[in-house]
Design an enzyme around this catalytic site. Structure first.
Site, PDB file in Angstrom:
ATOM      1  N   ASN A 139      -0.121  10.955   5.849  1.00  0.00           N
ATOM      2  CA  ASN A 139      -1.349  10.596   6.559  1.00  0.00           C
ATOM      3  C   ASN A 139      -2.342  11.737   6.709  1.00  0.00           C
ATOM      4  OD1 ASN A 139      -1.088   7.740   7.252  1.00  0.00           O
ATOM      5  ND2 ASN A 139       0.839   8.463   8.152  1.00  0.00           N
ATOM      6  N   THR A 168       0.451  -7.593  13.587  1.00  0.00           N
ATOM      7  CA  THR A 168       0.879  -6.473  12.727  1.00  0.00           C
ATOM      8  C   THR A 168       0.893  -6.789  11.240  1.00  0.00           C
ATOM      9  OG1 THR A 168       3.270  -6.892  12.914  1.00  0.00           O
ATOM     10  CG2 THR A 168       2.313  -5.377  14.483  1.00  0.00           C
ATOM     11  N   LYS A 179       4.000  -6.676   4.146  1.00  0.00           N
ATOM     12  CA  LYS A 179       3.754  -5.278   3.779  1.00  0.00           C
ATOM     13  C   LYS A 179       3.482  -4.487   5.053  1.00  0.00           C
ATOM     14  CE  LYS A 179       0.243  -3.381   3.342  1.00  0.00           C
ATOM     15  NZ  LYS A 179      -0.609  -2.499   4.243  1.00  0.00           N
ATOM     16  N   THR A 203       0.874  -1.188   0.000  1.00  0.00           N
ATOM     17  CA  THR A 203       0.000   0.000   0.000  1.00  0.00           C
ATOM     18  C   THR A 203       0.908   1.235   0.000  1.00  0.00           C
ATOM     19  OG1 THR A 203      -0.252  -0.184   2.409  1.00  0.00           O
ATOM     20  CG2 THR A 203      -2.009  -1.117   1.044  1.00  0.00           C
ATOM     21  N   SER A 241      -7.715  11.355  -0.020  1.00  0.00           N
ATOM     22  CA  SER A 241      -7.983  12.209  -1.182  1.00  0.00           C
ATOM     23  C   SER A 241      -7.271  11.703  -2.411  1.00  0.00           C
ATOM     24  CB  SER A 241      -7.570  13.640  -0.872  1.00  0.00           C
ATOM     25  OG  SER A 241      -6.220  13.659  -0.480  1.00  0.00           O
ATOM     26  N   GLU A 258       6.003   4.813   7.347  1.00  0.00           N
ATOM     27  CA  GLU A 258       5.684   5.991   6.533  1.00  0.00           C
ATOM     28  C   GLU A 258       6.589   7.164   6.902  1.00  0.00           C
ATOM     29  OE1 GLU A 258       1.045   4.935   5.548  1.00  0.00           O
ATOM     30  OE2 GLU A 258       1.525   5.977   7.381  1.00  0.00           O
TER      31      GLU A 258
END
Lengths: 417, 417
Positions: free
Chosen positions: A412, A199, A188, A162, A417, A289
């Site tokens: 995040n 997790t 992932k 992702t 959007s 991230e």
């Protein structure tokens, strides 16, 4: 979790990816169904030509996704013929429609490989709360089952990503009673990652002939110091799923089926499984991230291992510690804070703290020999080890995490959007 | 906590600051000692001309600062003549030297006002682990005690700021048995703010004639729904200190001294204290480092108030929820995640979630009547209310927090430099 691929690869990505050999008895196919993403694969199918053993560990969330509920129910059977995974939509908090989606997907997969729905396992990752339309990809499964081949582990790792910036792969070759077996794994991340569950998504397979109960015992044990010791943002996903499949094909080469998990002939396999899980878990942490540094927090001298782990997690989850690492600032005062807030036994005046090999605090005070320049040099490394010695007992634990950067907020703050 | 004043004031700052009247019997002075900051005040002294009652609540950190240890010891006496606060250095994790600093400061303050060290209370806020040299400001205390006047509450609020972008002030006038008394308070944030302690620094005073035990009971109760229900970043400071002083000067105007906390004549005072603490606590949340939105999380229908609070904190502390609010994204899937990870009783299929008055999820699914545009409009407000109804019981709690922005990372990635 996330819906758009990041433009740039994490600076902590491996310099090259492991090449995974085929696992005899397991075939892989991927497809681009356009569930959410464009121009990439988003469906993975693993086919077991004959029933294989399976073990699993799942999120401890009180709001698990529909596929997690589905897998938990099927895990009781201990047998698998197909695994279907999609990215782009988590099928979580989707109510009755979510259950219809898992049922419909499982029926299509079962028809494709010729098994019962109870031998199908499912996982979904992506946005929460959006209905997932099984019709978008269930019609592809028959063709995927037919076309699947053993070598496509890299394709598999790609299809389940992702917001990951790189695929996570690992492989080990290990002997059971003199017969070499293979252990492969993919995973992932890359946000909504925290322990207290399995997790993220990870799929492992071996050709060893191990029954489900043996697999489950080894997997559950190996998860604790690996996937359950990784945290990106302390946020536990609704969808975390870790599956381990054993095709048993190595039996034809003389590998014994071992049911007693205490059997010494399993020692190397158990160690390889633990090592590979930690490898994959760290790959996830390093692709958190926005991550620019891996943080390795080791707490020792705690009253117990569990207490050490709680303190290590308090440090690794502290936004102030994580932002200090992002800023390459050896801000050990924040480590003191995080030890203090953990609620575990700690004596301020016995605390010793090091960044890498640079001791910054000793017996509750700044180390008189502390060199800011030496500590700063440690903080510039890709991996920042933080050591805390409590001086109370023999409890010890290591937790793996990453720093908190503006990119995390950017990724995040703009998710849907 | 922090060492440099932010360049810009939070968009959530009050449009004007409360003007606090003098509390009879309490005088205030501030000074610029250059402990860390240049060109601003960094020392606050409050002088009580006659012994006043005092109550306090402190951090629950296992690594408390030297001033917290000092105050805890003196609180047993229940009497105060001087409070000395400095900003720029927390005097935390400073070992023996930290204790020498508190002792030396207390002696200087006691000499300045003519009292015992046991009637002095201290607080320090700023960087952790750096020795604080009492000589930098102890010589100023005699002059400050002499010059102090009753009206300088705004100066006091300014002097204790660290990364705060605005001073926090509140005042209430309330009657006890027909006699109007004043209740004043100041506070500072703005990072390392979380409950499970008193949070941050805050100093309150009243002219009501209330004994220490009565004050303490009311303060401890009022802290739970206010300062202990605020979180900026889940990080608990080593230094959190909340002190409430009662000069008793209103006795001369006929205000009775009330010792029984169940006395109905204290009801209005108790309510005013709770209201003012919540006011100050929300001011702290709204000035959280980098904050652009206040988040108000209300959980109802939980099995208990404590369970509701735990779930509300799980939501309010979730980096994914906080970044979604920063991005003005009504990402209720992350609220589901945060409910699920709290570990408290919750039934996914009974969950109802609203942003403001817009219901986005109902009975474990997206609300069929959900309007993305209406939800998006709520997210653009300065205050974003998140409501979660669990449908299990009557437990209810509200937690106050703020969003997680790039500015938070920027402020905290560059703290010590």
């Amino acid at each position: 979790m996330g819906i758009s691929m990041s433009a740039s690869v994490s600076p902590l990505a491996p310099t090259d990816y492991a090449t995974l050999p085929a696992i005899e008895g397991l075939r892989i196919a991927t497809a681009a169904a356009g569930i959410k993403y464009k121009g990439r694969t988003d469906v993975l199918m693993m086919v077991l030509d004959t029933p294989a053993s399976i073990a699993g560990v799942f999120t401890r969330s009180k709001c698990p996704s529909a596929p997690v509920d589905f897998c938990r129910a099927n895990l009781k059977g201990g047998s698998v013929r197909a695994i279907v995974v999609n990215s782009g939509n988590a099928n979580a908090f989707t109510g009755r429609r979510g259950r219809e989606t898992t049922a419909m997907t499982a029926v299509a997969a079962a028809e494709a490989v010729g098994c019962r729905s109870g031998e199908v396992f499912l996982a979904s990752t992506g946005v929460i709360g959006e209905p997932l339309d099984a019709a978008k990809f269930s019609h592809l499964l028959a063709g995927m089952a037919e076309d699947a081949t053993g070598e496509r582990w890299r394709d598999a790792a790609d299809a389940i990503m992702t917001t990951d910036t790189y695929p996570k792969l690992a492989t080990r070759a290990v002997a059971i009673d003199g017969v070499t077996v293979t252990l492969n794994g993919i995973a992932k991340g890359a946000g909504m990652i925290a322990p207290d569950m399995a997790t993220m998504l990870s799929f492992l397979a071996t050709d060893a002939p191990l029954p489900a109960a043996t697999l489950q015992a080894m997997l559950s044990a190996a998860v604790e110091p690996s996937f359950n010791s990784v945290t990106v943002d302390s946020d536990t996903s609704t969808s975390d799923t870790l599956l381990l499949v054993a095709t048993g094909a190595a039996a034809a080469r003389g590998c014994p089926e071992i049911t007693d998990i205490a059997d010494v002939r399993l020692e190397d396999f158990r160690a390889a499984l633990a090592d590979m899980l930690l490898d994959l878990a760290r790959q996830v942490a390093r692709d958190g991230e926005g991550a620019r540094h891996e943080i390795q927090v080791t707490v020792e001298g705690a009253v117990s291992d569990a207490s050490a782990k709680a303190i290590a997690l308090s440090i690794a989850n502290s936004p102030l510690v994580k932002t200090a690492v992002a800023g390459e600032d050896a801000n050990w005062g924040r480590v003191v804070m995080a030890v203090g807030k953990a609620g575990e036994p700690a004596d301020r005046d016995r605390l010793t703290i090091s960044f890498g090999d640079v001791r910054v605090a000793l017996n509750g005070e700044r180390d008189p020999d502390y060199s800011e320049a030496a500590a700063a040099a440690v903080m510039q490394r890709p991996e920042v080890p933080i050591y805390v010695a409590l001086g109370l007992g023999t409890g010890r634990w290591t937790v793996y995490s990453c720093d908190l950067t503006k990119e995390y907020v950017e990724i995040n703050g703009d998710y849907r959007s």
